[in-house]
Write an enzyme that holds these catalytic residues in place. Structure first.
Site, PDB file in Angstrom:
ATOM      1  N   LYS A  54     -38.522 -23.768 -25.739  1.00  0.00           N
ATOM      2  CA  LYS A  54     -38.195 -24.058 -27.144  1.00  0.00           C
ATOM      3  C   LYS A  54     -36.891 -23.354 -27.522  1.00  0.00           C
ATOM      4  O   LYS A  54     -36.010 -23.941 -28.148  1.00  0.00           O
ATOM      5  CB  LYS A  54     -39.341 -23.596 -28.062  1.00  0.00           C
ATOM      6  CG  LYS A  54     -40.559 -24.495 -27.986  1.00  0.00           C
ATOM      7  CD  LYS A  54     -41.766 -23.925 -28.729  1.00  0.00           C
ATOM      8  CE  LYS A  54     -42.994 -24.784 -28.424  1.00  0.00           C
ATOM      9  NZ  LYS A  54     -44.233 -24.280 -29.036  1.00  0.00           N
ATOM     10  N   GLN A  98     -46.821 -19.395 -32.063  1.00  0.00           N
ATOM     11  CA  GLN A  98     -47.265 -19.971 -30.793  1.00  0.00           C
ATOM     12  C   GLN A  98     -48.758 -19.727 -30.567  1.00  0.00           C
ATOM     13  O   GLN A  98     -49.224 -18.587 -30.670  1.00  0.00           O
ATOM     14  CB  GLN A  98     -46.441 -19.364 -29.647  1.00  0.00           C
ATOM     15  CG  GLN A  98     -46.739 -19.940 -28.286  1.00  0.00           C
ATOM     16  CD  GLN A  98     -46.310 -21.406 -28.158  1.00  0.00           C
ATOM     17  OE1 GLN A  98     -45.256 -21.816 -28.635  1.00  0.00           O
ATOM     18  NE2 GLN A  98     -47.142 -22.204 -27.499  1.00  0.00           N
ATOM     19  N   ASP A 121     -44.668 -27.057 -37.034  1.00  0.00           N
ATOM     20  CA  ASP A 121     -45.763 -27.451 -36.134  1.00  0.00           C
ATOM     21  C   ASP A 121     -46.790 -28.327 -36.852  1.00  0.00           C
ATOM     22  O   ASP A 121     -47.651 -28.937 -36.204  1.00  0.00           O
ATOM     23  CB  ASP A 121     -46.472 -26.198 -35.575  1.00  0.00           C
ATOM     24  CG  ASP A 121     -46.046 -25.877 -34.150  1.00  0.00           C
ATOM     25  OD1 ASP A 121     -45.393 -26.725 -33.515  1.00  0.00           O
ATOM     26  OD2 ASP A 121     -46.376 -24.770 -33.672  1.00  0.00           O
TER      27      ASP A 121
END
Ligand code: NAP
Length: 294
Positions: A54, A98, A121
């Protein structure tokens, strides 16, 4: 019959090129590059690898990357304090935590602490609810990638029998919502489904996200169906080295399906490309700029 391969790597490359062009336009308007902050807690090796990818992709497309790695014994309070700081930081447009988080951390509370306007997200309950309500929302990147790949095989998903195998909140559930939004007829199957093979055989579009290597056999696939394989499973290769396989037995499925995503090189690269798109969207929305043309 041999299925058409839906090349997620190539498609993601095209998206990243557009992201880079749009990032430059947005940076000129903002006077700074759009920024993505990634928070990782602990040392999960798969997570560390995703975070590295990422960060690299963010920087390669001309955006700013803010990586925060916290030790596994970080307290809930310290994690929430960092999230609050990043929420308030004007140079951070997108913010993600994450997953998975270490056992001692309340993941739901951490995800709900992210500013919904920076929630690239799409895991914040507000965005989950907006997606379920058919309202504009940040949508999780992996399901977005699945839809984009399915549309490579079908001009329209309307009316298709779509079966989603797996009901996680990061893949299965939001993917089912997106498919409903595309007017597909959606079945969600999971570990308690009685006859999974029969459910799969109904599918014109079969999306599999269960985390079980090569679980779906060729004989479960309707001839000519489109198969989107989200699974990423590391298994021992014949040479003793590790290799990655999906949740679908590819060698069997490719002989029956009309189109199929490979693993690796299918859904995985699309996930990161669409994370970058979500970050651009967040930057534009926060600054009142025109949405990115990606
Ligand atoms: P997850 O949270 O573990 O959820 C797995 C889902 O599969 C659950 O809904 C579970 O059902 C269902 N399931 C498990 N075993 C099953 C079985 N034998 N039969 C039917 N359903 C079964 O997994 P996830 O996070 O969604 O990830 C799934 C896979 O996708 C993993 O391989 C992961 O690495 C991969 N993944 C890839 C990407 C990407 O970018 N390509 C992104 C995310 C995830 P219950 O709900 O009944 O337990």
């Amino acid at each position: 019959m041999t299925a058409r391969i839906l090349d997620g790597k190539a498609m993601a490359g095209e998206i990243r090129a557009k992201v880079a062009a749009e990032a430059a336009r947005i940076a000129a308007a903002l006077g700074r590059p759009p920024g993505l902050a990634v928070v990782m807690v602990g040392e999960n090796p798969a997570s560390a690898s995703y975070v590295r990818h990422k960060t690299r992709s963010t920087l390669e497309t001309g955006m700013a990357s803010f990586e925060h790695r916290l030790p596994a014994d970080t307290s809930q309070q310290d994690l929430l304090a960092l999230i609050a700081r990043l929420n308030a930081d004007p140079t951070v447009d997108g913010l993600l935590v994450q997953l998975p988080l270490p056992a001692g951390i309340d993941s739901s509370e951490a995800l709900a602490a992210v500013d919904p306007a920076k929630d690239v997200d799409g895991f914040h309950p507000l965005n989950v609810g907006r997606l379920a309500s058919g309202l504009p929302a940040f949508v999780p990147c992996t399901p977005l990638g699945c839809i984009a790949l399915a549309k490579k095989a079908h001009a329209s998903l309307a009316g298709l029998e779509a079966v989603v195998l797996g009901r996680s909140r990061i893949v299965g559930k939001p993917l089912a919502q997106l498919l409903l939004g595309e007017n597909a007829t959606v079945t969600i199957a999971h570990s308690k489904t009685r006859d999974i093979a029969a459910a799969c055989r109904r599918a014109d579009l079969l999306c599999v996200a269960i985390g079980k290597p090569e679980f779906v056999r060729g004989g479960w696939i309707k001839p000519g169906a489109t198969v989107i394989d989200v699974g990423i499973n590391r298994v021992a290769g014949a040479d003793g080295k590790g290799r990655f396989v999906g949740d679908v037995a590819f060698a069997e499925a490719v002989e029956v399906a009309g189109a199929i995503t490979p693993v690796p090189g299918g859904v995985g690269p699309m996930t990161i490309a669409l994370l970058l798109v979500n970050t651009l969207s967040a930057a534009c929305a926060r600054a009142g700029l025109k949405a990115p043309a990606v």
